[in-house]
Design a protein around this motif. Structure first.
Motif, PDB file in Angstrom:
ATOM      1  N   MET A 184      52.020 -18.106 -26.323  1.00 36.06           N
ATOM      2  CA  MET A 184      53.278 -18.549 -27.350  1.00 36.06           C
ATOM      3  C   MET A 184      52.816 -19.728 -27.904  1.00 36.06           C
ATOM      4  O   MET A 184      53.470 -20.086 -29.110  1.00 36.06           O
ATOM      5  CB  MET A 184      54.105 -18.998 -26.392  1.00 36.06           C
ATOM      6  N   GLY A 185      51.805 -20.497 -27.533  1.00 35.84           N
ATOM      7  CA  GLY A 185      51.463 -21.681 -28.129  1.00 35.84           C
ATOM      8  C   GLY A 185      50.761 -21.332 -29.578  1.00 35.84           C
ATOM      9  O   GLY A 185      50.890 -22.036 -30.546  1.00 35.84           O
ATOM     10  N   ASN A 186      50.284 -20.134 -29.529  1.00 33.86           N
ATOM     11  CA  ASN A 186      49.619 -19.808 -30.762  1.00 33.86           C
ATOM     12  C   ASN A 186      50.729 -19.443 -31.920  1.00 33.86           C
ATOM     13  O   ASN A 186      50.492 -19.584 -32.929  1.00 33.86           O
ATOM     14  CB  ASN A 186      48.804 -18.326 -30.211  1.00 33.86           C
ATOM     15  N   LEU A 187      51.853 -18.892 -31.490  1.00 34.04           N
ATOM     16  CA  LEU A 187      52.922 -18.380 -32.164  1.00 34.04           C
ATOM     17  C   LEU A 187      53.401 -19.654 -32.979  1.00 34.04           C
ATOM     18  O   LEU A 187      53.455 -19.709 -34.046  1.00 34.04           O
ATOM     19  CB  LEU A 187      53.915 -17.552 -31.487  1.00 34.04           C
ATOM     20  N   ALA A 188      53.656 -20.922 -31.998  1.00 34.46           N
ATOM     21  CA  ALA A 188      54.131 -21.938 -32.693  1.00 34.46           C
ATOM     22  C   ALA A 188      53.326 -22.583 -33.586  1.00 34.46           C
ATOM     23  O   ALA A 188      53.782 -23.289 -34.481  1.00 34.46           O
ATOM     24  CB  ALA A 188      54.608 -22.980 -31.358  1.00 34.46           C
ATOM     25  N   TYR A 189      51.791 -22.465 -33.293  1.00 30.49           N
ATOM     26  CA  TYR A 189      51.095 -23.050 -34.114  1.00 30.49           C
ATOM     27  C   TYR A 189      50.907 -22.409 -35.509  1.00 30.49           C
ATOM     28  O   TYR A 189      50.853 -23.084 -36.411  1.00 30.49           O
ATOM     29  CB  TYR A 189      49.694 -22.892 -33.305  1.00 30.49           C
ATOM     30  N   GLN A 190      51.168 -21.063 -35.508  1.00 33.03           N
ATOM     31  CA  GLN A 190      51.062 -20.353 -36.749  1.00 33.03           C
ATOM     32  C   GLN A 190      52.102 -20.641 -37.454  1.00 33.03           C
ATOM     33  O   GLN A 190      52.092 -20.860 -38.775  1.00 33.03           O
ATOM     34  CB  GLN A 190      50.881 -18.932 -36.278  1.00 33.03           C
ATOM     35  N   ILE A 191      53.385 -20.722 -37.135  1.00 30.91           N
ATOM     36  CA  ILE A 191      54.717 -21.026 -37.701  1.00 30.91           C
ATOM     37  C   ILE A 191      54.396 -22.612 -38.301  1.00 30.91           C
ATOM     38  O   ILE A 191      54.852 -22.626 -39.518  1.00 30.91           O
ATOM     39  CB  ILE A 191      55.814 -21.017 -36.609  1.00 30.91           C
ATOM     40  N   GLN A 192      53.936 -23.464 -37.498  1.00 32.34           N
ATOM     41  CA  GLN A 192      53.773 -24.638 -37.799  1.00 32.34           C
ATOM     42  C   GLN A 192      52.702 -24.808 -39.202  1.00 32.34           C
ATOM     43  O   GLN A 192      52.962 -25.473 -40.259  1.00 32.34           O
ATOM     44  CB  GLN A 192      53.141 -25.570 -36.723  1.00 32.34           C
ATOM     45  N   ARG A 193      51.603 -23.983 -38.938  1.00 34.15           N
ATOM     46  CA  ARG A 193      50.601 -23.859 -40.044  1.00 34.15           C
ATOM     47  C   ARG A 193      51.491 -23.222 -41.398  1.00 34.15           C
ATOM     48  O   ARG A 193      51.211 -23.826 -42.500  1.00 34.15           O
ATOM     49  CB  ARG A 193      49.775 -22.991 -39.804  1.00 34.15           C
ATOM     50  N   LYS A 194      52.158 -22.205 -41.355  1.00 37.89           N
ATOM     51  CA  LYS A 194      52.794 -21.767 -42.613  1.00 37.89           C
ATOM     52  C   LYS A 194      54.037 -22.604 -43.102  1.00 37.89           C
ATOM     53  O   LYS A 194      53.924 -23.007 -44.302  1.00 37.89           O
ATOM     54  CB  LYS A 194      53.876 -20.630 -42.015  1.00 37.89           C
ATOM     55  N   VAL A 195      54.445 -23.458 -42.027  1.00 42.39           N
ATOM     56  CA  VAL A 195      55.524 -24.462 -42.746  1.00 42.39           C
ATOM     57  C   VAL A 195      54.701 -25.518 -43.452  1.00 42.39           C
ATOM     58  O   VAL A 195      54.997 -26.180 -44.658  1.00 42.39           O
ATOM     59  CB  VAL A 195      56.329 -24.989 -41.832  1.00 42.39           C
ATOM     60  N   ARG A 196      53.389 -25.828 -43.068  1.00 41.78           N
ATOM     61  CA  ARG A 196      52.720 -26.828 -43.670  1.00 41.78           C
ATOM     62  C   ARG A 196      52.054 -26.306 -45.204  1.00 41.78           C
ATOM     63  O   ARG A 196      52.306 -26.941 -45.971  1.00 41.78           O
ATOM     64  CB  ARG A 196      51.655 -27.305 -42.848  1.00 41.78           C
ATOM     65  N   LYS A 197      51.742 -25.212 -45.091  1.00 40.85           N
ATOM     66  CA  LYS A 197      51.096 -24.532 -46.230  1.00 40.85           C
ATOM     67  C   LYS A 197      52.447 -24.519 -47.326  1.00 40.85           C
ATOM     68  O   LYS A 197      51.910 -25.004 -48.468  1.00 40.85           O
ATOM     69  CB  LYS A 197      50.826 -23.200 -46.052  1.00 40.85           C
ATOM     70  N   GLN A 198      53.396 -23.978 -46.833  1.00 40.90           N
ATOM     71  CA  GLN A 198      54.461 -23.956 -47.714  1.00 40.90           C
ATOM     72  C   GLN A 198      54.924 -25.367 -48.297  1.00 40.90           C
ATOM     73  O   GLN A 198      55.323 -25.449 -49.661  1.00 40.90           O
ATOM     74  CB  GLN A 198      56.010 -23.454 -47.272  1.00 40.90           C
ATOM     75  N   SER A 199      54.991 -26.430 -47.701  1.00 40.93           N
ATOM     76  CA  SER A 199      55.259 -27.629 -48.110  1.00 40.93           C
ATOM     77  C   SER A 199      54.288 -28.093 -49.004  1.00 40.93           C
ATOM     78  O   SER A 199      54.324 -28.829 -49.927  1.00 40.93           O
ATOM     79  CB  SER A 199      55.679 -28.594 -47.043  1.00 40.93           C
ATOM     80  N   GLN A 200      53.089 -28.006 -48.730  1.00 43.02           N
ATOM     81  CA  GLN A 200      51.935 -28.380 -49.723  1.00 43.02           C
ATOM     82  C   GLN A 200      51.950 -27.412 -51.049  1.00 43.02           C
ATOM     83  O   GLN A 200      51.859 -28.074 -51.927  1.00 43.02           O
ATOM     84  CB  GLN A 200      50.716 -27.927 -48.937  1.00 43.02           C
ATOM     85  N   GLN A 201      52.413 -26.267 -51.000  1.00 38.20           N
ATOM     86  CA  GLN A 201      52.586 -25.545 -52.207  1.00 38.20           C
ATOM     87  C   GLN A 201      53.544 -25.828 -53.012  1.00 38.20           C
ATOM     88  O   GLN A 201      53.518 -26.114 -54.465  1.00 38.20           O
ATOM     89  CB  GLN A 201      52.779 -24.037 -51.813  1.00 38.20           C
ATOM     90  N   ASN A 202      54.701 -26.224 -52.240  1.00 35.12           N
ATOM     91  CA  ASN A 202      55.784 -26.829 -52.956  1.00 35.12           C
ATOM     92  C   ASN A 202      55.432 -28.130 -53.823  1.00 35.12           C
ATOM     93  O   ASN A 202      55.819 -28.714 -54.818  1.00 35.12           O
ATOM     94  CB  ASN A 202      56.998 -27.131 -52.124  1.00 35.12           C
ATOM     95  N   LEU A 203      54.750 -28.970 -52.920  1.00 37.36           N
ATOM     96  CA  LEU A 203      54.296 -30.180 -53.590  1.00 37.36           C
ATOM     97  C   LEU A 203      53.204 -30.113 -54.762  1.00 37.36           C
ATOM     98  O   LEU A 203      52.992 -30.883 -55.592  1.00 37.36           O
ATOM     99  CB  LEU A 203      53.618 -31.176 -52.529  1.00 37.36           C
ATOM    100  N   ASN A 204      52.278 -29.175 -54.657  1.00 35.47           N
ATOM    101  CA  ASN A 204      51.494 -28.901 -55.640  1.00 35.47           C
ATOM    102  C   ASN A 204      52.012 -28.187 -56.977  1.00 35.47           C
ATOM    103  O   ASN A 204      51.596 -28.514 -58.015  1.00 35.47           O
ATOM    104  CB  ASN A 204      50.357 -27.944 -55.026  1.00 35.47           C
ATOM    105  N   LYS A 205      53.172 -27.678 -56.848  1.00 33.84           N
ATOM    106  CA  LYS A 205      53.742 -27.102 -57.779  1.00 33.84           C
ATOM    107  C   LYS A 205      54.471 -28.163 -58.580  1.00 33.84           C
ATOM    108  O   LYS A 205      55.083 -28.969 -57.970  1.00 33.84           O
ATOM    109  CB  LYS A 205      54.961 -26.104 -57.482  1.00 33.84           C
TER     110      LYS A 205
END
Length: 120
Positions: A1-22
């Motif tokens: 489960m730790g992996n799943l939380a880690y993956q979700i956290q990674r996706k959220v970071r990527k999306q926030s970085q993409q939003n900032l880059n745009k």
């Protein structure tokens, strides 16, 4: 489960970085006037122009009428003066002394005191 939380956290970071880059798109709105607005402005201009023309023509008509009125008043005043002068002349010409003088001097008439009757 730790992996799943880690993956979700990674996706959220990527999306926030993409939003900032745009970079947000800058929309420049031009001051464009639509055809309807142009038509409304043109109609208002024509209306104001027509109202101004009507006002000027009315003022010109009023001026002409006033000018004619002043001329008529002057004519009436002059005619009144002439009439008053003529009344004075008639009064002078109808004076009994004047008539008697003309009758005696020019026509050779005399007054017969016996034939004069006074009516009261």
């Amino acid at each position: 489960m730790g992996n799943l939380a880690y993956q979700i956290q990674r996706k959220v970071r990527k999306q926030s970085q993409q939003n900032l880059n745009k970079q947000p798109k800058v929309i420049i709105q031009t001051g464009r006037i639509t055809k309807g607005e142009k038509l409304l402005w043109f109609g208002m201009f024509i209306g104001v122009l027509a109202a101004a023309i009507i006002m000027v023509s009315n003022y010109a008509a009023i001026y002409n009428v006033n000018h004619g009125l002043v001329q008529l008043e002057n004519t009436v005043e002059n005619q009144s003066k002439i009439n008053n002068d003529l009344r004075l002349q008639v009064a002078e010409l109808q004076a009994p002394e004047r008539i008697r003088e003309i009758a005696e001097e020019q026509l050779g008439m005399t007054i017969n005191e016996k034939s004069i009757k006074v009516i009261q």
